[in-house]
Every structure is written in structure tokens, then in C-alpha cells.
Scaffold this active site. Structure first.
Site, PDB file in Angstrom:
ATOM      1  N   ARG A 219     -69.170  52.056  58.320  1.00  0.00           N
ATOM      2  CA  ARG A 219     -69.848  53.220  57.756  1.00  0.00           C
ATOM      3  C   ARG A 219     -70.773  52.765  56.626  1.00  0.00           C
ATOM      4  NH1 ARG A 219     -66.982  57.404  56.037  1.00  0.00           N
ATOM      5  NH2 ARG A 219     -65.549  57.016  57.739  1.00  0.00           N
ATOM      6  N   GLY A 240     -72.703  45.560  59.540  1.00  0.00           N
ATOM      7  CA  GLY A 240     -72.275  45.950  58.203  1.00  0.00           C
ATOM      8  C   GLY A 240     -72.826  47.283  57.730  1.00  0.00           C
ATOM      9  N   HIS A 241     -72.403  47.671  56.568  1.00  0.00           N
ATOM     10  CA  HIS A 241     -72.729  48.991  56.011  1.00  0.00           C
ATOM     11  C   HIS A 241     -74.219  49.160  55.707  1.00  0.00           C
ATOM     12  CE1 HIS A 241     -71.467  47.319  51.803  1.00  0.00           C
ATOM     13  NE2 HIS A 241     -72.248  46.500  52.428  1.00  0.00           N
ATOM     14  N   ASN A 242     -74.686  50.347  55.948  1.00  0.00           N
ATOM     15  CA  ASN A 242     -76.060  50.777  55.650  1.00  0.00           C
ATOM     16  C   ASN A 242     -77.098  50.204  56.611  1.00  0.00           C
ATOM     17  OD1 ASN A 242     -74.886  51.920  53.391  1.00  0.00           O
ATOM     18  ND2 ASN A 242     -75.563  50.312  52.007  1.00  0.00           N
ATOM     19  N   SER A 260     -77.195  46.578  54.895  1.00  0.00           N
ATOM     20  CA  SER A 260     -78.562  47.016  54.569  1.00  0.00           C
ATOM     21  C   SER A 260     -79.628  46.247  55.329  1.00  0.00           C
ATOM     22  CB  SER A 260     -78.811  46.904  53.058  1.00  0.00           C
ATOM     23  OG  SER A 260     -77.834  47.647  52.358  1.00  0.00           O
TER      24      SER A 260
END
Lengths: 331, 331, 331
Positions: A219, A240-242, A260
Site C-alpha cells: 500500500r 514498494g509503497h507509492n 515512489s
């Protein structure tokens, strides 16, 4: 399911040379093709092999239409594509019938569409919405507040964390974990301890995404991790996140995408590729297996192949490898 | 949960400039912040963005305290850390209430502390001890003879092999496997077959360890695999038998640690790092993503960054890469 | 289980020097060995340590038979092998008793051999055959049309897709996924979308295969993915569709094998190795950790060690690394 070659040709928009009434019950490899199987040939050698096989008929390209053939040919612009479509025509998805196994635990606050199948011991927590025609495999744990689209196939033992949203026709293979906490901490300079940065964002998958066995997608920390429509992800991949993965991206096994990261549409990645934080891979780039892109880099060039760590255009990297080999032999 | 900015400032040990009675209900990114959200800024640019956002208040550093601001500022020594703590203050862990789902299977020989939640279809085998305030997710399989500390969060579909011991406040994400057999065989020179070396040791995790989705940590062969307090491990990481991971170590996704490795305190590893058998990584070393350390090597230097396979100090390795690029262009 | 040293010596085909009636209850490391434990020593230093330990007896090699020893010695040609066999003699597999947990779901069309144990919440779908003496762990999902041999150990939360076939004495660790769809698509040049190439082949595992936690092995596309007898696979390994892995192959953690790869017998791979599509690794080759073999390459040389990406014979690769380091220091 049996079909005549003619029916198949109509479905895949090809044309038949020879007996179009031959009955086909499945697709097969040339080596394994039986007397009711359809096989395909992409070049002259494979066409020769296919014609010498036991198969009932052969999907072949326009250039093969002049070939003298003992078997009926299904001529198509793209034989491999036509063959794949013939396979789905002959082996259509078995539609769910709305069977909820008595051992499944479905929270009364959750909403199931028509004809949703829920396997044994699956768990649907509160406030989930499962779209019409979706199958949830045995042992899956979903929710709360998860939305799954229509006609999705969720294989056994998948876990979906709260608030994740899936489009239609998404396929999740066994053991996939969606929406887990991202890997983000802040170190307290006084204690040396890593404290959790909030991981309270969401994860959204577009339509027609497929994710391989035991892959994990986190998430967002504060925002949303996204995977675009039509993107295909192999086994044991980490995202990974973002991160924002575009549409029709292909990601082979064991590739790792940090936080990111932006991967634009139509990117292709081989296996075991690694992308650092805040990397951007522009549209149509091809990353060879095991390529590593350091944090914050932008990789550009539609159709350009990159390889190595740090990632370099393939041609230059091969030259470097050759230079090193030559210099090393001199001494 | 709503709090005034003043309450938050007291919790994170910061001070407010402006209206300290503004009500805050959550944390957010600058882009996503709503009218009751707290955001943070680490530099001038992000402060300008934050002040232009819809957020209710901004966590900022001491240098920002002179800034003319339309919004109340929460001034803190380390804005990111203060923000993270504010997030946990606003979104505290939901304490379990001692709910054992009727479909869970808990062996009567096992002991559950107060307020332990056990999810649907979870299985606690014999002679386990689960500490007070711990949550065990749906579909987990634990035991026998496993000890889990207090206030742990075990997400769904985790498997813990016999005799594993976990500290307090351990977080295990979905699909984690703890305590599986190590990968050790002895080849019979006569038959060529690999026979299993005994994998009968144990696995122990300290307090405040977090392990990401689908990661695996093996038990010791004859001794104990250990992970120190405060160590954080990302998704799809592998840690082999007998390895000793220190305290406050950070290990990013898909890193693989072989057998009998020693990783000292405060080491940081990027993603897809690989450590061979019997490697020792000394305190405070930083290993860049995809770094490979061959068996039996010692990696030293607090704060020194290593990269490449075999691992080299970053500065020297970058020089090598530059040299190769230069020589390759010459020809 | 207690045994005299003599009984153990007979089992492992060694001979005792000293008191052969000493009772042994387990095996241990030299450091951890207690007064009823057997330990082993492979060289003089470890023998000295072993003799100074608390252990009851020491497995040692022929060269050690002249050593003056306060403890009984079990002399064997290969101490580590003898020790491993002693361990399995002292800690034999606990045979299942035919216990099907009441929460398990076993389809009435499936056939269980004698003494098959099925754990809580495990699911055996229709038309499966489970061989005598096999254990299926809690939360596993198997089938339909899966065949599992005799005396297999399937740990918890394993998923086996339809039509997979396992030999005897196969060990699958927790979270393994067998028989998932391979990663194969055909791109429609008009829409840019990736359509699924049929993944309707099968997966077969020979006898004595062991697969580590959370590893994934895909079914064939049109044919069969195969893993030969005696092959040992570590955690988080990926094996793609149509690949053929030989006998007694050893594959360390996080290695990725693409589609249509051939790995011949007795190959050894370190961790994080990557093999491209259609690679062939010939008998007895050794691939060092993180080695990458590009698609379509053949790697040859029994006992030859390869390293690097692209894979090169170790000696030459080390020379290249030394050359680069030297040239880089010059400037």
C-alpha cells in the site's frame, strides 16, 4: 469443448485452407499434438514439423498459405496470437455459479455480486465488495473494506489488506499479498531505533492485471500505490509503497521495485531487475534481466534495451564487457 | 480520533506557533492533505507547498519558525520523526479484545494471554504460548511449541514452525514463514545423492522486529538463528540457518542472507543484496542494492557504503565503472 | 529416542573406538552438545574442540582413530554424512497415523492412502490421490486432479494447482506454490495489450525433491515442467514454465529460472542466480551466487565454476575484476 476449424477461424478472424469442418478439441505443442489438437507454426521449420505431427490442423502465417499441406491450415496475421485466442475459445473460463463453501467466513456487512464463488476456508472480512462472476479461492483472506471487480480469479491463500481496490478480470495467483505496509521508518537519532513512518495509504489495481504466485505489492505510505490496466507481473515480484506502474507493463519474476517509483506504460522488465527509490522508467523502455537502476535516476528511450548495474544502454554495456575481456587477456 | 494540535505537540515534544487549538483527525501527504490533516515539511520548498495546501497544520523544523505562516506550525527537531509519532498518536493500534473466532483451532495445551485475538481459520497447535494483547490473523498456522510475545501483530496466512520464539511487539506480515528447515545437505560420494543435514535448531526474534510479506527465516541447523531487537526486514527477504542478525538492522526487499552469517547492529542493506555463507558484516556498514558479498568475507567500516559484486567501497567501485566506460569509448 | 553408540555405528556403517555402550539421545553442535549428545569433527581443530566439549561421543574420520581420546569415537569415512545419518536415526520422521482433522475439507472423489494425516483447514479438492504415509499440513490447498506420492511432507499453507504430480518422499515447505500459470503472453500489435498464451501444461516432481518456503514452480505452457529425483531447492526460488531440472540438482535461495530452461543432473547453483529463457546448463556445472546466464546460452563444464553476469568461468572473471581494479588505480 469441440469446435470446427471454421468456427475457430471465425473467432480468431483467420481463414482456413483445406477442410474447415475438422473437429478440434484443444490446443497443443507440435510435439504433443494429438488427432484433435490445433498447433501453430511461426516459421518454415516449425511448419514442416507441424505438418509432420499428429495434430488435426495448424495455425500458420500468410506466407505459409502456398505450402502444400496434408492438413488444414488456419491462416492468420499473427499465428501465435491467433493460437492463443483459439485456446481461450476452446478452453473458456469456467464461470462461477455463486457457490459459497459452507466453511467460508463471509462477513454479513460485505456485499457479493451475482455468481461469486468463495472457496473452502476463505475469509471475507467486513465492508468488502466482490464483483459479479469473481472466484475467491480456498484459504484467501480479504479485507476489510476491500473492493474486488467483476470476473476476477483469486487463487488460493491470497491475502488482501484493508482498503485495496481491484479492477475487473484481475488474476491473482496463489500466495499473493496485496496492500501490506510499505517499508518506511524514521530513525530516532537519540535512541538509534527505527520508528514506523505511517503506512496508511491504499493500493489500486486496474483491469486485466495479472500477478504471479507469492508476489507482494505494498500500500502507499500516505498516498496510493497503483498498477495500471493490462499490466502483467510474474512470480515473487516486489512492488514498494507509492509506486505507480503504468498500463501494459510486463515485469518478470523476482524483480524488485522500491518506493515512489514511476514505471510508464509499455515498459518491459526481465527477471531480477531492481529499481531504487524514486526511479522513473519512461514509456517503452526495456530492462534486461538483473538490471539495476540506482535511486532517483530516469531511464529513457522507447524500445531501448538497458542492462547491467548501474543500467546502461545494451550496446555500450556489451562494448564495456568486451573491452574488459580484451584488457584482461593482454596481461 | 481527533486531537488538538497542542495535544499532538505535547505527545511529540514539539511546540506550536499559531493556533494550537486547531483540531486534527489524521496525517496526510501535502498533496492529499484535507482540512483536518497534519502534514510535514523538511525543507523550504516542501514548506511552501505545505502552506499552500488544504492541510490544517504543518510539522516543520526550527529553521521554519520564522516563516510567515497562515497555518499553525508544529515545530520539532526532526519533523519526519515528529510526524510519524503524531500519526501513531492519531491512529493508535486497535487493541485486541480477546476474540477467538469460532472457526479458529486452538489446541487445549496452548496458553493464550489476556486479550489475544485469533482470526478465522487460524491454527494454534499444541504447547504454544501467545502473549497478552497479541493478534493472530486469519489462516495463520503456529506451532507446536512456539512462543509469541505480547502485543504482536501476526497478519494472515503466516506459518511459524515448531519451537520458534518471538519477542514483544513483533510484526509479521502476511505469508511470512518462520523457522523452516535450513538448506543443508551432505552428498554421499558413492550415490551422488544429497542427504539432509539435521535442521533441528531454533529461531528467535527479539522485540520490535518487523518482517515483510512472504519473507522467510530458517531455523538453525544445530544451533539458533537469531534476529535482534528493533530490526526491520522488508518483503521477500530470505535469512538462512544459523545466521545472527543484530539489533536495529534494516534489510530491504529480496535480500538474501545465507547460512551462518553475522550481521552486526545498525547495518543497512538495500534491496536484492546477497551475502554468502559465513560472511560477517560489521556494525554500521551500508550495503547498496544488489551488492554481493562472497562467502567468508568480512565487511567493515561504520557508515561506509559498499556496492557491486564482489562488494567494494562505493568510491572505488564508481571509479572502476568510470575507468571501464572511458576505456571502452577509446576504441 | 535413546540408542547406544554401537547401534548408531551399525546404522551408519562406522566403528567405535572406546565405550560403545554409551547412550546417545541426540545430535548437537560441538558448542551446544550435552552429555547425551553426539557431535562430529571434520579436522584436527574441531576434533580438539569436540573432545573438550560436554558431548557423549564424537564422529570422526579415519585419520582421527589414532588420537588419544577421553570420549568414545565413532570412526566413519565421511563424518558429516555419518553424523547426518545418525541424526535421522535418532530423530526419525514421526509417521502419520491417518488423522484427518475434522475441519479439513476432503472431497469425496479424492483417494487417500493408508495413514495419511490431513491438518486443520487443509483442503483436498476433487480427484486427488494422496499416497500412503503422507502428511498434509494445516491450511494447504491441493487440487483438483493432483497426485501426491507416499511419505511426503507438505508443510502448512502450501498451494498445489490442478494436475500436478509429486513423487514419493517429497518435502514442500510452507507457502510453496506448485503448478501456477507460467508467465507467457502474446502482444496484440494493434491494441498493445498482452493476451494470455495458453498455460495448460503440467508439473511433475520426482522422488526425494525438497522445496523451500515460499518457492514457486510453474506448470508448463503446453507441455510439462519437470524436476528430477533428489533435487533440492531452497526458499523463494522461482522456476518457470516448461523448464526441465535434472536429478540431484542443488538450487540455493532466490534463484530464478525462466521458461524452457534445461538444467542437467548434478548442477549446483548459489543464491540469486538468474537463468534466461531457453538456457541449458550442462551436467555438473557450478554457478556462483548472483550469476546471470543470458537467454539461449549453453553453460558447459562438469565441475567448472561460473560467476558474474553474463556468466564467465570463475578464473577468467576474477582476472577481469583484478584488471579493472588495477587500471582504475593507475589514474
Amino acid at each position: 469443448m469441440k469446435r470446427t476449424l471454421r468456427q475457430i477461424a471465425e473467432f480468431v478472424k483467420g481463414r482456413v485452407i483445406g477442410d474447415d469442418q475438422v473437429e478440434i478439441s484443444g490446443v497443443a505443442s507440435v510435439a504433443g499434438g494429438g488427432s484433435q489438437d490445433l498447433v501453430f507454426a511461426e516459421n518454415e521449420t516449425s511448419l514442416t514439423n507441424a505438418l509432420g505431427s499428429s495434430a488435426a490442423a495448424v495455425v500458420a502465417n500468410e506466407a505459409s498459405s502456398e505450402t502444400k499441406s496434408s492438413k488444414p491450415l488456419l491462416i492468420a496475421e499473427h499465428p501465435r496470437l491467433a493460437f492463443s485466442r483459439a485456446a481461450s475459445f476452446l478452453n473458456p473460463r469456467i464461470n462461477p455459479t455463486g457457490t459459497i463453501h459452507p466453511t467460508a467466513v463471509v462477513h454479513s456487512d460485505s456485499t457479493l455480486g451475482k455468481n461469486v464463488d468463495i472457496g473452502p476456508h476463505a475469509v471475507i472480512l467486513e465492508h468488502c465488495v466482490i464483483g459479479e462472476g469473481t472466484k475467491i479461492g480456498a484459504g484467501c483472506v480479504i479485507g476489510p473494506h476491500v473492493s474486488v471487480g467483476q470476473d476476477c480469479d483469486v487463487y488460493p491463500n491470497v491475502t488482501i489488506y484493508p482498503q485495496t481496490k481491484l479492477g475487473d478480470r484481475v488474476i491473482l495467483h496463489a500466495g499473493v499479498v496485496l496492500g501490506g505496509d510499505g517499508f518506511g521508518y524514521v530513525r530516532d537519532p537519540h535512541t538509534g531505533k527505527h520508528e514506523k513512518f505511517p503506512q496508511i495509504g491504499r493500493l489500486e489495481l486496474g483491469d486485466d492485471v495479472e500477478i504471479g504466485a507469492n508476489s507482494t505489492v505494498d500500500r502507499g505510505a500516505l498516498e496510493t500505490t497503483g498498477i495500471g490496466c493490462g499490466t502483467k507481473i510474474d512470480n515473487l515480484v516486489h512492488i514498494g509503497h507509492n509506486s505507480q506502474i503504468g498500463e501494459n507493463v510486463v515485469i518478470a519474476a523476482q524483480t524488485g521495485i522500491s518506493g515512489s517509483v514511476i514505471v510508464e506504460d509499455d515498459v518491459v522488465m526481465g527477471g531480477q531487475v531492481g529499481l531504487g527509490d524514486h526511479v522513473r522508467v519512461q514509456r517503452g523502455v526495456i530492462l534486461g534481466a538483473q538490471t539495476g537502476v540506482p535511486s532517483n535516476k530516469i531511464v529513457r528511450g522507447k524500445g531501448v534495451i538497458f542492462w547491467g548495474t548501474p543500467a546502461r544502454p545494451l550496446r555500450g554495456y556489451l562494448k564495456e564487457l568486451a573491452t574488459l575481456a580484451r584488457l584482461s587477456k593482454k596481461k
